[in-house]
Design an enzyme around this catalytic site. Structure first.
Site, PDB file in Angstrom:
ATOM      1  N   VAL A 156       0.770  -1.112  -0.031  1.00  0.00           N
ATOM      2  CA  VAL A 156      -0.018  -0.036  -0.061  1.00  0.00           C
ATOM      3  C   VAL A 156       0.729   1.194   0.011  1.00  0.00           C
ATOM      4  O   VAL A 156       1.700   1.369   0.675  1.00  0.00           O
ATOM      5  CB  VAL A 156      -0.927   0.092   1.270  1.00  0.00           C
ATOM      6  CG1 VAL A 156      -1.930   1.274   1.443  1.00  0.00           C
ATOM      7  CG2 VAL A 156      -1.891  -1.212   1.180  1.00  0.00           C
ATOM      8  N   CYS A 157       0.594   2.212  -1.003  1.00  0.00           N
ATOM      9  CA  CYS A 157       1.135   3.442  -0.938  1.00  0.00           C
ATOM     10  C   CYS A 157       2.848   3.126  -1.039  1.00  0.00           C
ATOM     11  O   CYS A 157       3.380   2.357  -1.956  1.00  0.00           O
ATOM     12  CB  CYS A 157       1.052   4.184   0.399  1.00  0.00           C
ATOM     13  SG  CYS A 157       1.358   6.183   0.324  1.00  0.00           S
ATOM     14  N   SER A 158       3.695   3.903  -0.148  1.00  0.00           N
ATOM     15  CA  SER A 158       5.132   3.808  -0.489  1.00  0.00           C
ATOM     16  C   SER A 158       5.862   2.576  -0.052  1.00  0.00           C
ATOM     17  O   SER A 158       6.722   2.309   0.046  1.00  0.00           O
ATOM     18  CB  SER A 158       6.014   5.141   0.237  1.00  0.00           C
ATOM     19  OG  SER A 158       5.427   4.960   1.527  1.00  0.00           O
ATOM     20  N   GLY A 159       4.934   1.690   0.438  1.00  0.00           N
ATOM     21  CA  GLY A 159       5.327   0.144   0.680  1.00  0.00           C
ATOM     22  C   GLY A 159       5.968  -0.250  -0.281  1.00  0.00           C
ATOM     23  O   GLY A 159       6.924  -1.457  -0.289  1.00  0.00           O
ATOM     24  N   THR A 205       2.492   3.067  -6.994  1.00  0.00           N
ATOM     25  CA  THR A 205       2.737   3.580  -5.684  1.00  0.00           C
ATOM     26  C   THR A 205       2.067   4.780  -5.498  1.00  0.00           C
ATOM     27  O   THR A 205       1.538   5.377  -6.462  1.00  0.00           O
ATOM     28  CB  THR A 205       4.266   3.680  -5.280  1.00  0.00           C
ATOM     29  OG1 THR A 205       4.195   3.794  -3.738  1.00  0.00           O
ATOM     30  CG2 THR A 205       4.921   4.703  -6.081  1.00  0.00           C
TER      31      THR A 205
END
Length: 321
Positions: A104-107, A124
């Site tokens: 999720v996101c910058s993961g 991302t």
């Protein structure tokens, strides 16, 4: 009942909503008969972590003690900027083991640092897409979609996109009715299609400073089927066409033509996703005039025509196109 374990990785600086959003989706689905998600959280050493907003999260245990899950979910947050090398090493060793690997996101930056996204299409948060592409050239970065599925790997954009992706995974596991009920309970859409852009036309462009140009921006969005030539828009702004075109680009960062193209494409996509309107009517109301003109615009921007787009992303109630 088939039990699927979802393991969420925690670390200092994690974005709390990247954790709780997907967890609420899976937890909501687990209230149904014959739906089973075992939800677990783990930090590198099993110690509590402090999120980017200052909350403290207490994990169920350490990553070292966590069994191989069905779905491994890696959230984002400020802690991905200078990640813990031990966490990256753990992801490198354990990322290939689950049936699904999700960020999720910058993961996605953590998965990429661990080599898990090499050779895969991924997305991302828009703000770090360039960083992901620059630092990990083996990753096929697509900055547009809110989430991307590439085999067992799924990546998503920021915060709410993690909820969209989690709903898509629940729908994959247990069907649309379960996912729809969860979405209604959380008062969110089921589901924004993964191919939907991270930004609306208004968000992708800057808002003009001067009132006449701002008014024109809003008018374009509300009237995509109107005459949106530079001459017509300049007349609305009470400027000469040349002055209008220069001022619009200077204040919004894009040309009037590109802005109009994006608004019309966005309007047509929304109608294809959510209505049973025919392609000819959608083409007229979106300003394309003819189905063929709309088809060319879709192929140029999205790589597929309106009919294919509706088949992939339209609701069940959408009619043939």
């Amino acid at each position: 009942m088939k039990q699927r374990t979802v393991l969420v990785v925690l670390f200092d600086g994690v974005q709390s909503l990247d954790v709780t959003g997907p967890l609420e989706v899976f937890a909501g689905a687990s209230r149904f008969p014959d739906v089973g998600y075992e939800l677990r959280t783990a930090s590198p050493d099993g110690a509590p972590v402090r999120t980017s907003s200052g909350l403290t999260l207490v994990p169920d245990g350490s990553l070292a003690d966590a069994p191989v899950p069905h779905t491994l979910l890696v959230p984002g947050g400020a802690g991905t900027r200078n990640p813990d090398p031990a966490l990256v090493d753990w992801l490198r060793a354990h990322g290939p083991l689950p049936q699904r690997l999700v960020s999720v996101c910058s993961g996605a930056l953590l998965l990429a640092a661990a080599g898990q996204l090499d050779g895969h299409r991924a997305t991302t948060h828009w703000n770090v897409c360039e960083k992901l592409a620059r630092e990990h050239p083996a990753v096929d970065v697509d900055p547009e979609p809110i989430f991307v599925r590439d085999g067992r790997i799924a990546t998503s954009a920021g915060v709410t996109a993690g909820i969209d992706l989690a709903l898509a995974l629940v729908e994959e596991d247990h069907g649309r009715d379960v996912a729809l009920t969860v979405a209604r309970h959380l008062v969110v859409f089921l589901r924004r299609p993964g191919g939907q852009s991270q930004f609306s036309a208004q968000l992708s462009a800057q808002t003009a400073r001067r009132e006449p140009l701002r008014e024109v921006q809003h008018w374009i969005t509300e009237h995509p089927g109107a005459d949106l030539s530079v001459e017509a828009l300049a007349a609305r702004a009470r400027l000469s066409p040349r002055h209008f075109a220069r001022a619009f680009q200077a204040e919004t960062g894009t040309t009037p033509g590109r802005y109009v193209d994006r608004v019309r494409l966005e309007h047509a996509r929304r109608l294809l996703e959510n209505t049973t309107d025919g392609v000819a009517g959608i083409a007229r109301s979106s300003g394309y005039g003819t189905p063929e003109a709309m088809r060319r615009a879709f192929v140029r921007a999205l790589g597929s025509g309106p009919a294919e787009y509706r088949r992939r992303f339209g609701s069940r109630t959408a009619g043939p196109s």
